[in-house]
Design a protein around this motif. Structure first.
Motif, PDB file in Angstrom:
ATOM      1  N   UNK A  31       0.847  -1.194   0.000  1.00  0.00           N
ATOM      2  CA  UNK A  31       0.000   0.000   0.000  1.00  0.00           C
ATOM      3  C   UNK A  31       0.881   1.242   0.000  1.00  0.00           C
ATOM      4  N   UNK A  32       0.287   2.357  -0.409  1.00  0.00           N
ATOM      5  CA  UNK A  32       0.987   3.635  -0.271  1.00  0.00           C
ATOM      6  C   UNK A  32      -0.005   4.692   0.191  1.00  0.00           C
ATOM      7  N   UNK A  33       0.534   5.729   0.811  1.00  0.00           N
ATOM      8  CA  UNK A  33      -0.243   6.869   1.261  1.00  0.00           C
ATOM      9  C   UNK A  33       0.120   8.059   0.388  1.00  0.00           C
ATOM     10  N   UNK A  34      -0.879   8.858   0.048  1.00  0.00           N
ATOM     11  CA  UNK A  34      -0.650  10.090  -0.716  1.00  0.00           C
ATOM     12  C   UNK A  34      -1.422  11.219  -0.048  1.00  0.00           C
ATOM     13  N   UNK A  35      -0.740  12.304   0.249  1.00  0.00           N
ATOM     14  CA  UNK A  35      -1.381  13.471   0.859  1.00  0.00           C
ATOM     15  C   UNK A  35      -1.918  14.349  -0.251  1.00  0.00           C
ATOM     16  N   UNK A  36      -3.186  14.780  -0.107  1.00  0.00           N
ATOM     17  CA  UNK A  36      -3.795  15.666  -1.087  1.00  0.00           C
ATOM     18  C   UNK A  36      -3.069  16.997  -1.141  1.00  0.00           C
TER      19      UNK A  36
END
Length: 117
Positions: A31-36
């Motif tokens: 998984x990866x996280x992306x900040x708006x």
């Protein structure tokens, strides 16, 4: 769309991801996280490989033998600084699962602090 949550334990620099959330986006192995861009949202999505942008989901998580915890001092501090979170607290962040896109969108600006015991 289904509702979900993400928990940030800032003293330990950990992020707890609920297993049901991972199942609803297809049981990814990474998984990866992306900040708006506005800093108000955090997207969790499957990622095709293990690299510096991703976190591996252990098989035991889906078997119910392990919790999904992501340790990331950098991500925890970036988000805490952006939202002026107290690093001695933990935070619960609401979100929604968008099944057809296989992503989760969490609303960082709606985080609720969990006071330390």
């Amino acid at each position: 769309m289904n509702e979900t949550h993400l928990s940030f334990y800032l003293k330990a620099n950990r992020i707890h991801v609920f297993v049901d959330t991972l199942r609803l986006i297809g049981c990814p192995t990474n998984i990866c996280f992306m900040i708006g861009e506005d800093g108000k949202t955090l997207i969790l999505k499957p990622y095709p490989k293990k690299d510096f942008h991703s976190h591996r989901v252990p098989c035991d998580v889906y078997r119910g033998k392990k919790r999904m915890e992501v340790s990331s001092l950098r991500l925890c501090r970036i988000i805490a600084d952006m939202h002026q979170w107290n690093v001695n607290y933990s935070y619960r962040v609401p979100g929604v699962i968008i099944s057809r896109q296989r992503i989760c969108v969490f609303y960082l600006d709606q985080a609720v602090p969990i006071k330390p015991s």
